[in-house]
Every structure is written in structure tokens, then in C-alpha cells.
Enzyme design. Sequence first.
Site, short mmCIF file in Angstrom:
data_model
loop_
_atom_site.label_atom_id
_atom_site.label_comp_id
_atom_site.label_asym_id
_atom_site.label_seq_id
_atom_site.Cartn_x
_atom_site.Cartn_y
_atom_site.Cartn_z
N TYR A 36 49.96 14.80 63.38
CA TYR A 36 50.03 14.80 61.91
C TYR A 36 50.88 15.97 61.41
O TYR A 36 51.78 15.78 60.58
CB TYR A 36 48.60 14.89 61.34
CG TYR A 36 48.52 14.82 59.84
CD1 TYR A 36 48.49 13.59 59.19
CD2 TYR A 36 48.45 15.97 59.06
CE1 TYR A 36 48.40 13.50 57.81
CE2 TYR A 36 48.36 15.91 57.68
CZ TYR A 36 48.34 14.68 57.06
OH TYR A 36 48.25 14.60 55.68
N LYS A 92 54.56 15.96 59.41
CA LYS A 92 54.76 16.55 58.08
C LYS A 92 55.82 17.66 58.11
O LYS A 92 56.59 17.80 57.16
CB LYS A 92 53.43 17.07 57.52
CG LYS A 92 52.39 15.98 57.29
CD LYS A 92 52.86 14.91 56.31
CE LYS A 92 51.72 13.98 55.86
NZ LYS A 92 52.17 12.95 54.91
P1 NAP Z 1 44.44 7.43 51.85
O1 NAP Z 1 43.27 7.72 50.99
O2 NAP Z 1 44.20 7.04 53.26
O3 NAP Z 1 45.40 6.37 51.13
C1 NAP Z 1 46.62 6.07 51.76
C2 NAP Z 1 47.22 4.82 51.19
O4 NAP Z 1 48.44 4.55 51.91
C3 NAP Z 1 46.34 3.61 51.38
O5 NAP Z 1 46.47 2.73 50.30
C4 NAP Z 1 46.90 2.99 52.66
O6 NAP Z 1 46.67 1.60 52.78
C5 NAP Z 1 48.39 3.26 52.48
N1 NAP Z 1 49.07 3.22 53.77
C6 NAP Z 1 48.77 3.95 54.87
N2 NAP Z 1 49.56 3.59 55.88
C7 NAP Z 1 50.35 2.60 55.43
C8 NAP Z 1 51.36 1.80 56.04
N3 NAP Z 1 51.66 1.94 57.34
N4 NAP Z 1 52.00 0.87 55.30
C9 NAP Z 1 51.66 0.69 54.00
N5 NAP Z 1 50.71 1.43 53.37
C10 NAP Z 1 50.06 2.37 54.08
O7 NAP Z 1 45.36 8.74 51.93
P2 NAP Z 1 45.63 9.88 50.82
O8 NAP Z 1 44.65 10.98 51.06
O9 NAP Z 1 45.77 9.30 49.49
O10 NAP Z 1 47.03 10.42 51.37
C11 NAP Z 1 48.27 10.11 50.73
C12 NAP Z 1 49.33 11.04 51.32
O11 NAP Z 1 48.94 12.39 51.07
C13 NAP Z 1 49.52 10.91 52.83
O12 NAP Z 1 50.89 11.04 53.15
C14 NAP Z 1 48.73 12.09 53.37
O13 NAP Z 1 49.20 12.49 54.62
C15 NAP Z 1 48.98 13.11 52.29
N6 NAP Z 1 47.98 14.18 52.23
C16 NAP Z 1 46.66 13.90 52.03
C17 NAP Z 1 45.75 14.94 52.00
C18 NAP Z 1 44.26 14.73 51.80
O14 NAP Z 1 43.49 15.65 52.05
N7 NAP Z 1 43.84 13.58 51.34
C19 NAP Z 1 46.18 16.27 52.16
C20 NAP Z 1 47.54 16.52 52.34
C21 NAP Z 1 48.43 15.47 52.38
P3 NAP Z 1 45.35 1.05 53.59
O15 NAP Z 1 44.17 1.73 53.00
O16 NAP Z 1 45.42 -0.40 53.31
O17 NAP Z 1 45.58 1.42 55.03
#
Ligand code: NAP
Length: 244
Positions: A149, A153
Site C-alpha cells: 500500500y 502511494k
Molecule cells: P473505501 O471506503 O474502501 O471506498 C473505496 C471506493 O473505491 C469503493 O466504492 C470501492 O468500490 C471503490 N473501488 C475500490 N477499488 C476499485 C476498483 N478496482 N475499481 C473500481 N472501484 C474501486 O475507501 P476510502 O477510505 O474511501 O478510500 C478512498 C481513497 O483514499 C483510497 O485511494 C485510499 O487509499 C485513500 N485513503 C484512505 C484512507 C482511510 O483511512 N480511509 C487514508 C488515506 C488514504 P467497492 O466497495 O465496490 O469495492
Amino acid sequence: MMEIRFDGKRALVTGAGKGIGREIVKVLVDCGAEVVAVSRTQADLDSLRAETGCTTLLAELGSAAAAQQAALDAGPIDLLVNNAGIAIIEPFLETSVEGWDETLAVNLRAAFIVSQVIARGMVARGKGGSIVNISSQAGVAALPNHAAYGASKAGLDHLTRVMALELGPHQIRVNSINPTVILTPMGEKVWGDPVKGDPMKARIPLGRFGYPVHVAQAVAYLLSDKADMITGIIMPVDGGYLVN
Ligand code: NAP
């Protein structure tokens, strides 16, 4: 003076079904943008379309061909947010090649492919554009069990810099946002257990985790003309985690 408006602009948001991406769609629609939302669960897209009036595209962005097709299907785009990401959290010594490849395919390769298609259109239309990549504090600081991961990033942050360099002459700005733990389905999965979450929270100067709106507001700012001179940056939205 600081009101952000995107009237007449078309935006593409990946990973829009849940969490941060879903909130980004809502904020961009509130600011007047016409939004195309990409995700891989149809029910999420259906409810998001009902809530916001956005256009939706179902795509598995881990597939290079599907990522390219989704970007082509999106049509002309002025504002792009590469938000789709997955977190497979496992110790370095147990990290599988499959998990590594899947992580890099979704978190890094899809952003490259989608950006390339969208930026070609921006260049051809000659009106510039703005791209934001949703990265992570884990791309800057080493976190245990985040080898794949964190590497994805860090790679995304460097893609941001090189794209900013090459696309700047076309008035296309490219920036990263690097959140700390955000309370989404992913954030809950990785940090929801207080045994893991509490020590992380203790290292955040503000002493709390973030919400999707914290990231979405920063995205709106960087996409907007208010950030007209900002390109190639790595912007933490991290409660101060990265000060050390
Ligand atoms: P999340 O709650 O898991 O939501 C991710 C969304 O992206 C979901 O709708 C998922 O669809 C979709 N997705 C994932 N893989 C995909 C693919 N291969 N093709 C199409 N759609 C896809 O994640 P989040 O926390 O909102 O994270 C969003 C971004 O922020 C990510 O890049 C993550 O790395 C980054 N981030 C998150 C955090 C945190 O703590 N949450 C911190 C730093 C950075 P499905 O649910 O249908 O799989």
C-alpha cells in the site's frame, strides 16, 4: 471571495461508491459540477445517482483495459480525481505477489491509465484542467504492514510530480492529497480495532481521525481556480501526523 464554483465543468471521480470518493462527488455536485462517478458496485452507483444526479460508470479499475475504457466513456473532463484504492494490510514477510500486484494495479496503474486518457483530451481541447490523486500519509511515512500500500502511494506521489512537470505547459495542474486515517469502510477495516487505532490516534497532533468531508473540501480547493498556482504538491490532510 472564497466560494468555490464548478459551473459548466465536468468532473470524473473514481472509487465513488463509498467513503471518500462518494463524499467528493457530493461536494463537487454541490459546487455546480457535472460529475461522472466510477465504481465497481452497481448498487452504490444507483444510490449515488439518486442522491446527487451524477452520471455513473461501472468499471473494475484493476483491469488496465477496463480503466482505459471507463476514461474514454467518461467523455470530455475538466476535473479528475483518482480516488479508487484498496488496502491489503499484511506484514512484509507475508506479502503475496498477488496482493502486491492487485494493490499496484488499482492504486497506481489505474491512476496512470485514467489520467493519460483524460489528460490527452484536456491537451486536445486546450483549456487546461486539474487532477487530484488521493494518496496517503502511508506514501510518505513508513507504517507497519503497509509495504504494498505504501509503495503504491509513494509511486502515486511521484507520478503526481512528473505529471505536473509535463502537463504544466498545458495549464493542467496535478496534485496529491495525503490523508491520515479517515472514517470510511476502509478506515474502519484497517484501524477500527482500538488496539491498532488508539496508538495511531495518539500520534496525530490533533488527536482524532478525519471524516471524508475533510478530504473532499481539500480536493475541491485544489481542483478550483483558488489553487491556480499550485501544482505538483503533496498535501497532507492528516491532523499533523507527518510533522515528525
Ligand atoms: P473505501 O471506503 O474502501 O471506498 C473505496 C471506493 O473505491 C469503493 O466504492 C470501492 O468500490 C471503490 N473501488 C475500490 N477499488 C476499485 C476498483 N478496482 N475499481 C473500481 N472501484 C474501486 O475507501 P476510502 O477510505 O474511501 O478510500 C478512498 C481513497 O483514499 C483510497 O485511494 C485510499 O487509499 C485513500 N485513503 C484512505 C484512507 C482511510 O483511512 N480511509 C487514508 C488515506 C488514504 P467497492 O466497495 O465496490 O469495492
